[in-house]
Write a protein that holds these residues in place. Structure first.
Motif, PDB file in Angstrom:
ATOM      1  N   UNK A 173       0.849  -1.163   0.000  1.00  0.00           N
ATOM      2  CA  UNK A 173       0.000   0.000   0.000  1.00  0.00           C
ATOM      3  C   UNK A 173       0.894   1.224   0.000  1.00  0.00           C
ATOM      4  N   UNK A 174       0.568   2.171  -0.850  1.00  0.00           N
ATOM      5  CA  UNK A 174       1.300   3.423  -0.892  1.00  0.00           C
ATOM      6  C   UNK A 174       0.416   4.525  -0.338  1.00  0.00           C
ATOM      7  N   UNK A 175       0.954   5.264   0.606  1.00  0.00           N
ATOM      8  CA  UNK A 175       0.265   6.395   1.214  1.00  0.00           C
ATOM      9  C   UNK A 175       1.209   7.579   1.162  1.00  0.00           C
ATOM     10  N   UNK A 176       0.893   8.555   0.318  1.00  0.00           N
ATOM     11  CA  UNK A 176       1.814   9.678   0.143  1.00  0.00           C
ATOM     12  C   UNK A 176       3.116   9.160  -0.448  1.00  0.00           C
ATOM     13  N   UNK A 177       4.244   9.400   0.236  1.00  0.00           N
ATOM     14  CA  UNK A 177       5.558   8.937  -0.217  1.00  0.00           C
ATOM     15  C   UNK A 177       5.984   7.641   0.458  1.00  0.00           C
ATOM     16  N   UNK A 178       5.124   7.043   1.239  1.00  0.00           N
ATOM     17  CA  UNK A 178       5.463   5.867   2.044  1.00  0.00           C
ATOM     18  C   UNK A 178       4.828   4.610   1.469  1.00  0.00           C
ATOM     19  N   UNK A 179       5.581   3.514   1.447  1.00  0.00           N
ATOM     20  CA  UNK A 179       5.061   2.222   1.006  1.00  0.00           C
ATOM     21  C   UNK A 179       5.126   1.243   2.172  1.00  0.00           C
ATOM     22  N   UNK A 234       3.940  -2.840   3.444  1.00  0.00           N
ATOM     23  CA  UNK A 234       3.411  -4.155   3.085  1.00  0.00           C
ATOM     24  C   UNK A 234       2.331  -4.504   4.106  1.00  0.00           C
ATOM     25  N   UNK A 235       1.109  -4.626   3.631  1.00  0.00           N
ATOM     26  CA  UNK A 235      -0.012  -4.965   4.499  1.00  0.00           C
ATOM     27  C   UNK A 235      -0.283  -6.463   4.416  1.00  0.00           C
ATOM     28  N   UNK A 253      -1.461  -2.332  -4.378  1.00  0.00           N
ATOM     29  CA  UNK A 253      -0.937  -3.253  -5.386  1.00  0.00           C
ATOM     30  C   UNK A 253      -0.876  -4.635  -4.769  1.00  0.00           C
ATOM     31  N   UNK A 254      -1.433  -5.620  -5.440  1.00  0.00           N
ATOM     32  CA  UNK A 254      -1.357  -6.994  -4.957  1.00  0.00           C
ATOM     33  C   UNK A 254      -0.003  -7.569  -5.342  1.00  0.00           C
ATOM     34  N   UNK A 255       0.879  -7.743  -4.358  1.00  0.00           N
ATOM     35  CA  UNK A 255       2.207  -8.306  -4.610  1.00  0.00           C
ATOM     36  C   UNK A 255       2.265  -9.794  -4.288  1.00  0.00           C
ATOM     37  N   UNK A 256       1.152 -10.352  -3.823  1.00  0.00           N
ATOM     38  CA  UNK A 256       1.103 -11.772  -3.483  1.00  0.00           C
ATOM     39  C   UNK A 256       0.559 -12.594  -4.631  1.00  0.00           C
ATOM     40  N   UNK A 257       0.448 -13.878  -4.388  1.00  0.00           N
ATOM     41  CA  UNK A 257      -0.044 -14.786  -5.425  1.00  0.00           C
ATOM     42  C   UNK A 257      -1.548 -15.044  -5.310  1.00  0.00           C
ATOM     43  N   UNK A 258      -2.147 -14.651  -4.184  1.00  0.00           N
ATOM     44  CA  UNK A 258      -3.576 -14.868  -3.979  1.00  0.00           C
ATOM     45  C   UNK A 258      -4.402 -13.670  -4.411  1.00  0.00           C
ATOM     46  N   UNK A 259      -5.695 -13.756  -4.170  1.00  0.00           N
ATOM     47  CA  UNK A 259      -6.619 -12.688  -4.505  1.00  0.00           C
ATOM     48  C   UNK A 259      -6.551 -11.588  -3.449  1.00  0.00           C
ATOM     49  N   UNK A 260      -6.440 -10.357  -3.891  1.00  0.00           N
ATOM     50  CA  UNK A 260      -6.461  -9.220  -2.968  1.00  0.00           C
ATOM     51  C   UNK A 260      -7.912  -8.877  -2.661  1.00  0.00           C
ATOM     52  N   UNK A 261      -8.252  -8.870  -1.389  1.00  0.00           N
ATOM     53  CA  UNK A 261      -9.592  -8.480  -0.954  1.00  0.00           C
ATOM     54  C   UNK A 261      -9.435  -7.367   0.064  1.00  0.00           C
ATOM     55  N   UNK A 262     -10.184  -6.310  -0.142  1.00  0.00           N
ATOM     56  CA  UNK A 262     -10.112  -5.205   0.812  1.00  0.00           C
ATOM     57  C   UNK A 262     -11.474  -4.553   0.940  1.00  0.00           C
TER      58      UNK A 262
END
Length: 50
Positions: free
Chosen positions: A1-7, A9-10, A27-36
């Motif tokens: 997750x990017x917030x302003x200038x900060x990234x 990993x959630x 951005x989904x950086x994993x191999x599974x489905x991103x759910x939010x």
């Protein structure tokens, strides 16, 4: 997750709070489905694409 200038990993179960008028994205950086779930305090959501 990017917030302003900060990234950050959630992971499953994490909570993020973003102040109004701060650019943010996901951005989904994993191999599974991103759910939010997004909750907005305003009845009207204004979305701008960067």
């Amino acid at each position: 997750m990017t917030t302003g200038d900060r990234t950050v990993v959630a992971r499953a179960g994490d909570t993020a709070v973003v102040q109004p008028d701060v650019w943010h994205g996901f951005t989904n950086t994993g191999s599974g489905t991103l759910r939010m779930m997004c909750i907005h305090a305003s009845a009207t959501m204004i979305q701008e694409n960067r």
